[in-house]
Motif scaffolding. Sequence first.
Motif, PDB file in Angstrom:
ATOM      1  N   ARG A 124     -10.326   4.867  -3.584  1.00 31.61           N
ATOM      2  CA  ARG A 124     -10.664   6.411  -3.359  1.00 31.61           C
ATOM      3  C   ARG A 124      -9.383   7.103  -3.867  1.00 31.61           C
ATOM      4  O   ARG A 124      -9.633   8.131  -4.436  1.00 31.61           O
ATOM      5  CB  ARG A 124     -11.091   6.854  -2.223  1.00 31.61           C
ATOM      6  N   ARG A 125      -8.302   6.796  -3.518  1.00 36.30           N
ATOM      7  CA  ARG A 125      -6.923   7.429  -3.911  1.00 36.30           C
ATOM      8  C   ARG A 125      -6.573   7.495  -5.177  1.00 36.30           C
ATOM      9  O   ARG A 125      -6.097   8.426  -5.710  1.00 36.30           O
ATOM     10  CB  ARG A 125      -5.918   6.457  -3.125  1.00 36.30           C
ATOM     11  N   ASP A 174       4.137   3.050  -4.428  1.00 38.55           N
ATOM     12  CA  ASP A 174       3.443   3.687  -5.485  1.00 38.55           C
ATOM     13  C   ASP A 174       3.338   3.254  -6.728  1.00 38.55           C
ATOM     14  O   ASP A 174       2.467   3.044  -7.067  1.00 38.55           O
ATOM     15  CB  ASP A 174       3.766   5.117  -5.353  1.00 38.55           C
ATOM     16  N   GLN A 184      -4.352  -0.860 -10.005  1.00 39.76           N
ATOM     17  CA  GLN A 184      -5.548   0.005 -10.481  1.00 39.76           C
ATOM     18  C   GLN A 184      -6.138  -0.596 -11.457  1.00 39.76           C
ATOM     19  O   GLN A 184      -5.767  -0.670 -12.629  1.00 39.76           O
ATOM     20  CB  GLN A 184      -4.919   1.335 -10.581  1.00 39.76           C
ATOM     21  N   GLU A 228       0.880  -1.379   0.053  1.00 45.38           N
ATOM     22  CA  GLU A 228       0.103   0.027  -0.019  1.00 45.38           C
ATOM     23  C   GLU A 228       0.848   1.257   0.041  1.00 45.38           C
ATOM     24  O   GLU A 228       0.358   2.308  -0.491  1.00 45.38           O
ATOM     25  CB  GLU A 228      -1.067   0.084   1.082  1.00 45.38           C
ATOM     26  N   GLN A 272      -9.826   2.717   0.723  1.00 40.52           N
ATOM     27  CA  GLN A 272      -9.164   3.832   0.805  1.00 40.52           C
ATOM     28  C   GLN A 272      -8.301   3.720  -0.368  1.00 40.52           C
ATOM     29  O   GLN A 272      -7.906   4.936  -1.158  1.00 40.52           O
ATOM     30  CB  GLN A 272      -8.171   3.885   1.905  1.00 40.52           C
ATOM     31  N   TYR A 273      -7.960   2.602  -0.986  1.00 40.38           N
ATOM     32  CA  TYR A 273      -7.229   2.460  -2.150  1.00 40.38           C
ATOM     33  C   TYR A 273      -7.999   2.878  -3.512  1.00 40.38           C
ATOM     34  O   TYR A 273      -7.398   3.706  -4.356  1.00 40.38           O
ATOM     35  CB  TYR A 273      -6.543   1.183  -2.419  1.00 40.38           C
TER      36      TYR A 273
END
Length: 556
Positions: free
Chosen positions: A298-299, A270, A277, A267, A295-296
């Motif tokens: 949304r990020r 990057d 994704q 996580e 969270q992922y």
Amino acid sequence: MMTSVLHAQQIIQLFKKRDIKNIIISPGSRNAPLTISFSQDSFFNCYSIVDERCAGHFAMGIAQQLQEPTVLLCTSGSALLNYYPAVAEAYYSEIPLIVLSADRPPHKIDIGDGQTIRQKHVFANHILFDTQLEMINRSDQKEYLITNERQLNKAINTAISKHGPVHINVPFEEPLYNTVEQPSIDVKVMDVLKDETTEIPATFYENWNNSKRKLVILSTLNPPVFEKEDIDRLTADGSVLVMSEVSSNIVHENIVWGIDTLIAPIEFDDDQIAALQPDMVVTIGGMIVSKKIKQYLRRFETNIHYHIGKRRAYDTFFKLAAHIKIAPRKWLQSLPAQTQPSNYQEQWLNHFKDYLSKRPAYFDKIGWSDMKVFELLFEHLPDDIVLQLGNSSTIRYAQLFKMNATHRIFSNRGTSGIDGCTSTAIGAAVGSGMPTFLITGDLSFFYDSNGLWNNYTPKDFKIILINNSGGGIFRILPGEKQEDYFSTYFETTHHLDASNLCAMHGFGYTKIDDEFAFAKAYQQFIHTNTAPQLLEIQTPREINDKILLDYFKFLR
């Protein structure tokens, strides 16, 4: 024998015509017309639960298992307010409940009468439909009869078709206890709603066919939803990566069943996390447990999100394109066998399997702790059970272990509260008729200790209480753990055990605090069915968070 009150007779008769049988009654006087009528009619299965907060969750457990409306009945006043936690949970978990509340006549509200509050619309923010019936004193009051008939039918239809709670407020004037042998009026079944279906939009297929990285997330699902051949078909497409949560009740060799185990090690990298994704996301089921996947997604700029099924759609990732209200199997069977050439699934399944291969070395070196207990439990739980999971750290630990395909797994993930976990599990045991296990934490258990106060707990019901002397979830969350206020106001440390509660309520009780004692006590706990059993497992309070967080570091 039934009540002489005409609008109460309407309720009784319509429930019978709609085959609504399970009635959970909390004692009182104002609800006497309905209590007498339900309890004296062998058509109904009546349960008496004194504590309304527990009664609400007990009813929800039955409805959860049967997937049909269960009725709650209480007297007037604050009794009704104690249903609210269960009503909110049923609203977000989409479980059909019919709340019947007795009330004073309208002209006696706000004049200082005892046991009287403003009951109309009391659940306004968490109810699918609510109504107050008209008081009917004579059989020639045709307008009132028809009005009540329509409102009652609408309430029942809404609970069934929209999968959630409804509230019917029923005013009664004294006398309350008069009875008759036969009903004085009839009632009609009206406007039975059919299943709602939605066509799959062409834009969905365009996005699906053009996406090389498709992520399907399976969250809370009441089994059975998919068969093995359905998941075989879905995972035959290399561009589709399927992630499942413990409450999805889906087990398959080609899905990522441990979302946090896959995401946590990367996580903060990057490059790696960006490679995960997806081009599009499809969700199926209820609330998602994993904070890391929320969270992922949304990020990063996930392009599009579709929700499939009749369950309510939430814009969890702020990218919801459409809610396709179609049965998940029908949706899946409409998909093309193959879309874009892609190694998306293979890449991330290999990552996941690599992490899993490292786990035994970590589990071998950790000592007695919450994580060690969950490892042992999921190795040794028997087949063919209903498994109820408490909230907070319990379900989060459970997410780290592969589920037994013979288990039916549930948790109160609508509001994700600790209240009502025990009551729901006992209701589920009654509703399912299957051996039922509850795994719960200490704060959840003690908070709902009145859940043990009933005469209906099956003798083969089991509670596994993991007692780490406080709210262990708060040690996992960010924040300073050494300050005095933390142990008092967040972790809520205590020195309680369940021995006296078990003695009072007729539960067999065993307490253990190490792995050797677990091996010695567990089989007897599993196989003793002469009375419900509770196994209390004491774990050290201050090391559990470090062992869990080090687990994710170890996988990197």
